[in-house]
Design a protein around this motif. Structure first.
Motif, PDB file in Angstrom:
ATOM      1  N   LEU A 133       0.813  -1.217   0.000  1.00 39.75           N
ATOM      2  CA  LEU A 133       0.000   0.000   0.000  1.00 39.75           C
ATOM      3  C   LEU A 133       0.842   1.261   0.000  1.00 39.75           C
ATOM      4  O   LEU A 133       0.350   2.342  -0.315  1.00 39.75           O
ATOM      5  N   ILE A 134       2.125   1.146   0.363  1.00 37.04           N
ATOM      6  CA  ILE A 134       2.972   2.328   0.435  1.00 37.04           C
ATOM      7  C   ILE A 134       3.227   2.836  -0.975  1.00 37.04           C
ATOM      8  O   ILE A 134       3.638   2.075  -1.847  1.00 37.04           O
ATOM      9  N   PRO A 135       3.002   4.147  -1.245  1.00 36.35           N
ATOM     10  CA  PRO A 135       3.240   4.690  -2.579  1.00 36.35           C
ATOM     11  C   PRO A 135       4.713   4.870  -2.862  1.00 36.35           C
ATOM     12  O   PRO A 135       5.552   4.131  -2.342  1.00 36.35           O
ATOM     13  N   ALA A 136       5.055   5.856  -3.671  1.00 33.76           N
ATOM     14  CA  ALA A 136       6.434   6.011  -4.150  1.00 33.76           C
ATOM     15  C   ALA A 136       7.447   6.107  -3.021  1.00 33.76           C
ATOM     16  O   ALA A 136       8.576   5.694  -3.166  1.00 33.76           O
ATOM     17  N   GLY A 137       7.084   6.639  -1.883  1.00 31.30           N
ATOM     18  CA  GLY A 137       8.032   6.768  -0.791  1.00 31.30           C
ATOM     19  C   GLY A 137       7.350   7.297   0.456  1.00 31.30           C
ATOM     20  O   GLY A 137       6.181   7.659   0.440  1.00 31.30           O
ATOM     21  N   PRO A 138       8.098   7.361   1.576  1.00 34.72           N
ATOM     22  CA  PRO A 138       7.522   7.828   2.829  1.00 34.72           C
ATOM     23  C   PRO A 138       6.952   9.243   2.735  1.00 34.72           C
ATOM     24  O   PRO A 138       5.960   9.567   3.375  1.00 34.72           O
ATOM     25  N   ARG A 139       7.590  10.112   1.958  1.00 41.86           N
ATOM     26  CA  ARG A 139       7.087  11.477   1.834  1.00 41.86           C
ATOM     27  C   ARG A 139       5.699  11.497   1.203  1.00 41.86           C
ATOM     28  O   ARG A 139       4.819  12.246   1.627  1.00 41.86           O
ATOM     29  N   MET A 140       5.525  10.695   0.157  1.00 45.31           N
ATOM     30  CA  MET A 140       4.221  10.607  -0.480  1.00 45.31           C
ATOM     31  C   MET A 140       3.197  10.014   0.483  1.00 45.31           C
ATOM     32  O   MET A 140       2.023  10.385   0.462  1.00 45.31           O
TER      33      MET A 140
ATOM     34  N   ARG B 135     -18.184  -0.884  -1.684  1.00 41.20           N
ATOM     35  CA  ARG B 135     -19.195  -1.685  -0.979  1.00 41.20           C
ATOM     36  C   ARG B 135     -18.640  -3.058  -0.609  1.00 41.20           C
ATOM     37  O   ARG B 135     -18.867  -3.552   0.504  1.00 41.20           O
ATOM     38  N   THR B 136     -17.896  -3.670  -1.532  1.00 43.61           N
ATOM     39  CA  THR B 136     -17.273  -4.964  -1.233  1.00 43.61           C
ATOM     40  C   THR B 136     -16.326  -4.853  -0.048  1.00 43.61           C
ATOM     41  O   THR B 136     -16.331  -5.707   0.853  1.00 43.61           O
ATOM     42  N   GLY B 137     -15.517  -3.794  -0.035  1.00 39.39           N
ATOM     43  CA  GLY B 137     -14.593  -3.600   1.078  1.00 39.39           C
ATOM     44  C   GLY B 137     -15.308  -3.410   2.405  1.00 39.39           C
ATOM     45  O   GLY B 137     -14.913  -3.978   3.417  1.00 39.39           O
TER      46      GLY B 137
ATOM     47  N   PHE C 139     -10.105  -3.415   3.888  1.00 36.53           N
ATOM     48  CA  PHE C 139      -9.430  -2.130   3.740  1.00 36.53           C
ATOM     49  C   PHE C 139      -8.483  -2.132   2.540  1.00 36.53           C
ATOM     50  O   PHE C 139      -8.324  -1.109   1.866  1.00 36.53           O
ATOM     51  N   VAL C 140      -7.866  -3.271   2.279  1.00 39.34           N
ATOM     52  CA  VAL C 140      -6.815  -3.330   1.271  1.00 39.34           C
ATOM     53  C   VAL C 140      -7.374  -3.470  -0.143  1.00 39.34           C
ATOM     54  O   VAL C 140      -6.889  -2.816  -1.077  1.00 39.34           O
ATOM     55  N   VAL C 141      -8.390  -4.318  -0.324  1.00 37.84           N
ATOM     56  CA  VAL C 141      -8.888  -4.613  -1.670  1.00 37.84           C
ATOM     57  C   VAL C 141      -9.295  -3.370  -2.446  1.00 37.84           C
ATOM     58  O   VAL C 141      -8.876  -3.188  -3.599  1.00 37.84           O
ATOM     59  N   PRO C 142     -10.114  -2.464  -1.870  1.00 36.30           N
ATOM     60  CA  PRO C 142     -10.477  -1.270  -2.655  1.00 36.30           C
ATOM     61  C   PRO C 142      -9.289  -0.386  -3.002  1.00 36.30           C
ATOM     62  O   PRO C 142      -9.359   0.402  -3.942  1.00 36.30           O
ATOM     63  N   ARG C 143      -8.200  -0.499  -2.233  1.00 37.36           N
ATOM     64  CA  ARG C 143      -7.015   0.321  -2.500  1.00 37.36           C
ATOM     65  C   ARG C 143      -6.050  -0.367  -3.455  1.00 37.36           C
ATOM     66  O   ARG C 143      -5.460   0.277  -4.319  1.00 37.36           O
ATOM     67  N   LEU C 144      -5.900  -1.685  -3.305  1.00 42.47           N
ATOM     68  CA  LEU C 144      -4.918  -2.403  -4.104  1.00 42.47           C
ATOM     69  C   LEU C 144      -5.454  -2.890  -5.449  1.00 42.47           C
ATOM     70  O   LEU C 144      -4.724  -2.928  -6.434  1.00 42.47           O
ATOM     71  N   LEU C 145      -6.726  -3.288  -5.490  1.00 42.30           N
ATOM     72  CA  LEU C 145      -7.251  -3.901  -6.704  1.00 42.30           C
ATOM     73  C   LEU C 145      -7.171  -2.978  -7.916  1.00 42.30           C
ATOM     74  O   LEU C 145      -6.747  -3.418  -8.989  1.00 42.30           O
ATOM     75  N   PRO C 146      -7.563  -1.682  -7.792  1.00 41.58           N
ATOM     76  CA  PRO C 146      -7.403  -0.808  -8.962  1.00 41.58           C
ATOM     77  C   PRO C 146      -5.948  -0.701  -9.413  1.00 41.58           C
ATOM     78  O   PRO C 146      -5.666  -0.702 -10.615  1.00 41.58           O
TER      79      PRO C 146
ATOM     80  N   ARG D 203      -5.011  -3.913 -11.129  1.00 33.67           N
ATOM     81  CA  ARG D 203      -5.559  -3.923 -12.486  1.00 33.67           C
ATOM     82  C   ARG D 203      -4.742  -3.043 -13.419  1.00 33.67           C
ATOM     83  O   ARG D 203      -4.507  -3.383 -14.581  1.00 33.67           O
ATOM     84  N   GLY D 204      -4.317  -1.880 -12.892  1.00 31.70           N
ATOM     85  CA  GLY D 204      -3.502  -0.986 -13.709  1.00 31.70           C
ATOM     86  C   GLY D 204      -2.194  -1.634 -14.121  1.00 31.70           C
ATOM     87  O   GLY D 204      -1.768  -1.526 -15.280  1.00 31.70           O
ATOM     88  N   HIS D 205      -1.532  -2.329 -13.176  1.00 31.21           N
ATOM     89  CA  HIS D 205      -0.271  -3.002 -13.506  1.00 31.21           C
ATOM     90  C   HIS D 205      -0.523  -4.174 -14.463  1.00 31.21           C
ATOM     91  O   HIS D 205       0.300  -4.455 -15.347  1.00 31.21           O
ATOM     92  N   TRP D 206      -1.645  -4.858 -14.291  1.00 28.85           N
ATOM     93  CA  TRP D 206      -1.981  -5.955 -15.198  1.00 28.85           C
ATOM     94  C   TRP D 206      -2.164  -5.422 -16.622  1.00 28.85           C
ATOM     95  O   TRP D 206      -1.647  -6.001 -17.580  1.00 28.85           O
TER      96      TRP D 206
END
Length: 389
Positions: free
Chosen positions: A19-26, A177-179, A234-241, A244-247
């Motif tokens: 879940l961590i983005p580009a770095g701690p600052r972000m 809603r799923t999350g 908590f994770v699925v709604p944040r990670l799944l998009p 999908r983008g990386h896929w």
């Protein structure tokens, strides 16, 4: 038992890292992402701290019997607070109101953690108990209050979140809603499988009965499952998009390989890095950069007469106008690349060529993919590649 708990902790810790983005600052700039990472990480800490092997190690290092108990209860209380903070950030609202609610939650659970530590310090608990401390010391002064406080604090958090998630899930759709439903069912497992079993076992001790098996055998696996389900919510709604983008990026990268093989000999841009550790989006961006650089150099060498002939042939075979245009551009691209490879000469005035034909099919990733796919259709319009020279 410890191995299973450590595996669950590792799963949650991995989710927090993803879940961590580009770095701690972000991370600090996005309260929602930060609170999500903190909650999942604290969930992993709860598992790690509650493992009997961890409790024994902490007790040995500190030299204080059962010191792992207030440590674990404090982490559980912090986890409860982080879930409420996360839910507030997730739901959103006026920034001042959010800050006020978050401050109140942190203050309330901060006082709870202080009370847990103070009560343990006041209690007399000399016998080390790694799995049944809640019931063994259920009637011991101060330990009794400490155990009750952490159970109440976690129960209040779980009930509030179940009610909020249930109401909120009725007003939203999709991944959100799923999350919310996953969070709700994870918390239901927590309340039924952890809170009720622990409280029942403790109350049984107060009444002089022995139902310790509820606390030692039923509660740990159920709460582990509940925490994993809740964290997935908590994770699925944040990670799944993002997944999908990386896929999609990996698929587009694969689709662009034929186009890259066609033009890579003429580009002056850095070659796409072959490093496998790079995420698909980064690899796709590097590949697109190199392809665009090559196309800018090849545009002046486009044979517009060839393009018109292939365009007419594509239209006569029933291709839609837009698709026929992309096929004609692919033909001109192949011809220009063949000339560049055979002579190593490039037109001096690239700007004039770009004005004559700006290659509109390459304005984005989808257009580049269409151009790459059109390369496979070219054999239908001329017998050999020699005809494009």
């Amino acid at each position: 038992m410890s191995l299973v708990i450590y595996v669950a902790a590792a799963v949650l810790a991995s989710a927090a890292l993803l879940l961590i983005p580009a770095g701690p600052r972000m991370l600090l700039r996005n309260p929602l992402t930060a609170s999500t990472c903190v909650s999942v990480a604290l969930g992993a800490c709860c598992f790690a701290c509650s493992a009997p092997a961890t409790l024994a190690a902490v007790n040995d290092m500190t030299g204080i019997p059962n010191f792992g108990a207030p440590m674990t209860y404090s982490v559980i209380s912090a986890y409860s607070a982080s879930l409420l903070v996360l839910l507030i950030n997730w739901r959103g609202g006026p920034p001042d109101e959010i800050r006020k609610m978050v401050s109140r939650i942190i203050a309330a659970y901060g006082l709870l953690i202080v009370a847990i530590i103070v009560l343990f310090d006041m209690a007399d608990a000399p016998v080390e108990r790694l799995q049944d401390l809640d019931t063994y010391y259920a009637r011991t002064p101060y330990m009794r209050e400490m155990i009750s406080l952490y159970l109440i604090g976690h129960a209040v958090c779980a009930v509030i979140m179940i009610v909020v998630c249930l109401r909120w899930s009725r007003t939203v759709t999709g991944l959100l809603r799923t999350g919310l439903r996953l969070i709700m069912w994870g918390l239901v497992l927590d309340v039924v499988g952890f809170e009720l079993t622990k409280i029942t076992a403790v109350l049984a001790r107060w009444a002089g009965k022995d139902l310790d098996w509820l606390s030692t055998s039923v509660a740990p696996p159920v709460v582990s499952l509940g925490a994993l389900v809740c964290s997935l919510g908590f994770v699925v709604p944040r990670l799944l998009p993002a997944a999908r983008g990386h896929w999609d990026s990996a698929r587009d990268h694969r689709e662009l390989r034929p186009l890259w093989e066609e033009v890579k000999a003429v580009t002056t841009a850095p070659k796409p890095s072959p490093a496998r550790w790079q995420l698909p989006k980064a690899r796709l961006q590097m590949l697109e950069l190199a392809i665009h650089d090559a196309l800018l150099q090849l545009v002046p060498a486009f044979d517009l007469d060839l393009g018109r002939r292939v365009l007419a042939a594509a239209r006569s075979q029933g291709h839609p106008p837009d698709e026929a245009r992309v096929i004609s551009e692919a033909a001109m691209l192949v011809g220009a690349a063949e000339k560049a490879r055979s002579s190593d000469l490039f037109p001096d005035d690239a700007g004039t060529g770009q004005e004559r034909y700006p290659l509109p099919a390459t304005s984005g990733t989808k257009e580049l993919v269409r151009l790459a796919q059109a390369l496979t259709l070219l054999p239908r319009f001329y017998e050999s590649r020699a005809t494009v020279r």
